[in-house]
Design a protein around this motif. Structure first.
Motif, PDB file in Angstrom:
ATOM      1  N   LYS A 186      38.585 115.737 -19.294  1.00 10.33           N
ATOM      2  CA  LYS A 186      40.051 115.458 -19.449  1.00 10.33           C
ATOM      3  C   LYS A 186      40.496 114.130 -18.716  1.00 10.33           C
ATOM      4  CE  LYS A 186      40.926 119.693 -18.185  1.00 10.33           C
ATOM      5  NZ  LYS A 186      41.620 120.638 -17.597  1.00 10.33           N
ATOM      6  N   SER A 246      40.631 128.291  -2.570  1.00  9.91           N
ATOM      7  CA  SER A 246      41.693 128.672  -2.868  1.00  9.91           C
ATOM      8  C   SER A 246      41.455 130.490  -3.010  1.00  9.91           C
ATOM      9  CB  SER A 246      42.055 128.225  -4.313  1.00  9.91           C
ATOM     10  OG  SER A 246      43.023 128.943  -5.054  1.00  9.91           O
ATOM     11  N   ARG A 261      54.871 126.661 -12.678  1.00  5.37           N
ATOM     12  CA  ARG A 261      54.267 127.046 -13.795  1.00  5.37           C
ATOM     13  C   ARG A 261      55.227 127.933 -14.572  1.00  5.37           C
ATOM     14  NH1 ARG A 261      50.324 126.532 -10.072  1.00  5.37           N
ATOM     15  NH2 ARG A 261      48.833 124.915 -10.296  1.00  5.37           N
ATOM     16  N   PHE A 264      39.134 119.925  -9.603  1.00  8.67           N
ATOM     17  CA  PHE A 264      38.879 121.369  -9.449  1.00  8.67           C
ATOM     18  C   PHE A 264      37.669 121.644  -9.898  1.00  8.67           C
ATOM     19  CE2 PHE A 264      39.067 125.450 -11.461  1.00  8.67           C
ATOM     20  CZ  PHE A 264      39.566 126.027 -10.664  1.00  8.67           C
ATOM     21  N   THR A 324      45.867 117.273  -6.675  1.00  9.44           N
ATOM     22  CA  THR A 324      44.496 117.618  -7.068  1.00  9.44           C
ATOM     23  C   THR A 324      43.543 116.729  -7.406  1.00  9.44           C
ATOM     24  OG1 THR A 324      45.132 119.836  -7.638  1.00  9.44           O
ATOM     25  CG2 THR A 324      42.885 119.368  -8.122  1.00  9.44           C
ATOM     26  N   ARG A 349      56.808 130.332 -11.748  1.00  9.35           N
ATOM     27  CA  ARG A 349      56.064 130.529 -10.597  1.00  9.35           C
ATOM     28  C   ARG A 349      56.360 129.208  -9.819  1.00  9.35           C
ATOM     29  NH1 ARG A 349      51.249 131.788 -10.398  1.00  9.35           N
ATOM     30  NH2 ARG A 349      50.666 130.804 -12.538  1.00  9.35           N
ATOM     31  N   TYR A 371      45.501 128.148   0.469  1.00  7.56           N
ATOM     32  CA  TYR A 371      44.561 127.063   0.403  1.00  7.56           C
ATOM     33  C   TYR A 371      44.131 126.736   1.812  1.00  7.56           C
ATOM     34  CZ  TYR A 371      46.840 126.044  -3.916  1.00  7.56           C
ATOM     35  OH  TYR A 371      47.565 126.435  -5.148  1.00  7.56           O
ATOM     36  N   PHE A 384      38.889 123.368  -4.487  1.00  3.96           N
ATOM     37  CA  PHE A 384      39.053 122.066  -5.279  1.00  3.96           C
ATOM     38  C   PHE A 384      39.213 121.010  -4.139  1.00  3.96           C
ATOM     39  CE2 PHE A 384      43.523 122.063  -4.195  1.00  3.96           C
ATOM     40  CZ  PHE A 384      43.881 123.475  -3.557  1.00  3.96           C
ATOM     41  N   MET A 423      48.988 132.413  -3.239  1.00 11.09           N
ATOM     42  CA  MET A 423      47.804 131.300  -3.103  1.00 11.09           C
ATOM     43  C   MET A 423      47.763 130.945  -1.595  1.00 11.09           C
ATOM     44  SD  MET A 423      46.852 131.581  -5.969  1.00 11.09           S
ATOM     45  CE  MET A 423      45.385 130.683  -6.083  1.00 11.09           C
ATOM     46  N   ARG A 446      43.748 134.166  -3.456  1.00 14.95           N
ATOM     47  CA  ARG A 446      44.865 134.728  -3.628  1.00 14.95           C
ATOM     48  C   ARG A 446      44.997 135.840  -2.901  1.00 14.95           C
ATOM     49  NH1 ARG A 446      48.367 134.723  -7.911  1.00 14.95           N
ATOM     50  NH2 ARG A 446      46.899 133.555  -9.274  1.00 14.95           N
ATOM     51  N   HIS A 494      50.238 119.587  -3.189  1.00 17.69           N
ATOM     52  CA  HIS A 494      49.003 118.723  -3.089  1.00 17.69           C
ATOM     53  C   HIS A 494      48.716 117.778  -4.407  1.00 17.69           C
ATOM     54  CE1 HIS A 494      47.394 122.302  -4.906  1.00 17.69           C
ATOM     55  NE2 HIS A 494      46.656 121.426  -5.414  1.00 17.69           N
ATOM     56  N   ARG A 519      36.323 129.784  -4.607  1.00 21.06           N
ATOM     57  CA  ARG A 519      37.100 129.019  -5.601  1.00 21.06           C
ATOM     58  C   ARG A 519      37.599 127.724  -4.730  1.00 21.06           C
ATOM     59  NH1 ARG A 519      39.801 130.168 -10.459  1.00 21.06           N
ATOM     60  NH2 ARG A 519      41.592 128.979 -10.834  1.00 21.06           N
TER      61      ARG A 519
HETATM   62  P1  ATP Z   1      47.386 129.930  -9.976  1.00 24.39           P
HETATM   63  O1  ATP Z   1      46.286 129.859 -10.524  1.00 24.39           O
HETATM   64  O2  ATP Z   1      47.726 131.376  -9.587  1.00 24.39           O
HETATM   65  O3  ATP Z   1      48.624 129.297 -10.742  1.00 24.39           O
HETATM   66  P2  ATP Z   1      46.686 127.410  -8.402  1.00 24.39           P
HETATM   67  O4  ATP Z   1      46.685 126.793  -9.710  1.00 24.39           O
HETATM   68  O5  ATP Z   1      47.662 126.820  -7.367  1.00 24.39           O
HETATM   69  O6  ATP Z   1      47.503 128.930  -8.619  1.00 24.39           O
HETATM   70  P3  ATP Z   1      43.985 127.352  -8.421  1.00 24.39           P
HETATM   71  O7  ATP Z   1      43.935 128.062  -9.682  1.00 24.39           O
HETATM   72  O8  ATP Z   1      43.102 128.198  -7.631  1.00 24.39           O
HETATM   73  O9  ATP Z   1      45.200 127.817  -7.780  1.00 24.39           O
HETATM   74  O10 ATP Z   1      43.867 125.966  -8.373  1.00 24.39           O
HETATM   75  C1  ATP Z   1      43.816 125.143  -7.328  1.00 24.39           C
HETATM   76  C2  ATP Z   1      44.248 123.563  -7.571  1.00 24.39           C
HETATM   77  O11 ATP Z   1      43.308 123.223  -8.716  1.00 24.39           O
HETATM   78  C3  ATP Z   1      45.648 123.557  -8.346  1.00 24.39           C
HETATM   79  O12 ATP Z   1      46.145 122.395  -8.175  1.00 24.39           O
HETATM   80  C4  ATP Z   1      45.540 123.701  -9.820  1.00 24.39           C
HETATM   81  O13 ATP Z   1      46.655 122.789 -10.508  1.00 24.39           O
HETATM   82  C5  ATP Z   1      44.011 122.998  -9.787  1.00 24.39           C
HETATM   83  N1  ATP Z   1      43.405 123.553 -11.013  1.00 24.39           N
HETATM   84  C6  ATP Z   1      43.330 124.842 -11.249  1.00 24.39           C
HETATM   85  N2  ATP Z   1      42.388 124.912 -12.464  1.00 24.39           N
HETATM   86  C7  ATP Z   1      42.107 123.712 -13.209  1.00 24.39           C
HETATM   87  C8  ATP Z   1      41.608 123.212 -14.097  1.00 24.39           C
HETATM   88  N3  ATP Z   1      40.963 123.931 -14.937  1.00 24.39           N
HETATM   89  N4  ATP Z   1      41.417 121.851 -14.237  1.00 24.39           N
HETATM   90  C9  ATP Z   1      42.183 121.069 -13.353  1.00 24.39           C
HETATM   91  N5  ATP Z   1      42.819 121.472 -12.201  1.00 24.39           N
HETATM   92  C10 ATP Z   1      42.893 122.805 -11.975  1.00 24.39           C
END
Ligand code: ATP
Ligand code: MG
Length: 188
Positions: free
Chosen positions: A130, A171, A140, A54, A51, A41, A180, A13, A178, A173, A49, A11
């Motif tokens: 998007k 990424s 969140r 992703f 992003t 959470r 990274y 990003f 999480m 868990r 960070h 996974r």
């Molecule tokens: P969790 O999913 O447990 O809330 P997280 O979102 O930090 O944790 P990831 O889902 O692996 O962990 O996401 C890593 C990064 O990518 C984060 O900054 C997250 O906001 C971003 N991200 C995740 N999914 C998307 C998406 N569908 N579109 C844009 N950014 C995303």
């Protein structure tokens, strides 16, 4: 013969890291928010960070690193600063993704984002359609009223960072948290 699972997806990003000064200010914002909201959470400050893209589950590390290199070729260092508290509204008045927006080199950031989307699209990653809203997620499912929003927005923020590269993160868990891990960095 046993056929072993050769699935090596990760996974992934791509993100911009933050300065220590930004993390200090964000720690203060996060603390203020925790004190004024319910649920949520919260993102540990060391995980915060911006992003850029992703990627989700993929094993195309080589292509991604190559796209990062191409996207950064004509980019020069630029400055970003913390702007203000805001949120993505899941349901009005309900649970929200709390965040801090950024200001400063937003044109440069947008050019970098577009260059990355184009370089990834050339390598078969479908474009993310998007609108790109650069931000730092604080937490969140955070719940609070509009008075708290106004109060949070009044926290003065000024910390900056010089953006001189982008980083590919994995990424994972681990026991509910999480983690990274930086896998590749492209400087400019
Ligand atoms: P969790 O999913 O447990 O809330 P997280 O979102 O930090 O944790 P990831 O889902 O692996 O962990 O996401 C890593 C990064 O990518 C984060 O900054 C997250 O906001 C971003 N991200 C995740 N999914 C998307 C998406 N569908 N579109 C844009 N950014 C995303
Ligand atoms: Mg997520």
């Amino acid at each position: 013969m046993t056929v072993y699972d050769t699935e090596v997806n990760m996974r992934l990003f791509i993100a911009i890291g933050l300065s220590d000064g930004m993390r200090r200010e964000l720690a203060g914002v996060s603390k203020a928010l925790k004190e004024r909201s319910s649920g949520g959470r919260f993102v540990p400050v060391e995980n915060m960070h911006i992003t850029l893209r992703f990627l989700g589950e993929t094993d195309a590390l080589y292509d991604i690193a190559d796209a990062m290199r191409e996207a950064c070729r004509d980019i020069r260092p630029f400055t970003l600063a913390l702007s203000e508290y805001d949120f993505f509204d899941k349901a009005a008045g309900g649970k929200r993704t709390a965040l801090v927006t950024v200001r400063g080199g937003l044109n440069e950031l947008s050019i970098l984002h577009e260059a990355l989307e184009a370089a990834l699209a050339d390598r078969g990653f479908p474009r993310d359609h998007k609108r790109y809203v650069p931000h730092i997620t604080l937490g969140r499912n955070v719940e609070h009223d509009e008075l708290v929003t106004a109060e949070m927005k009044r926290i003065p923020l000024s910390a900056e960072t010089t953006v001189s590269g982008i980083t590919l993160f994995e990424s994972v868990r681990v026991r509910g948290r999480m983690v990274y891990t930086p896998l590749h960095r492209e400087r400019f």
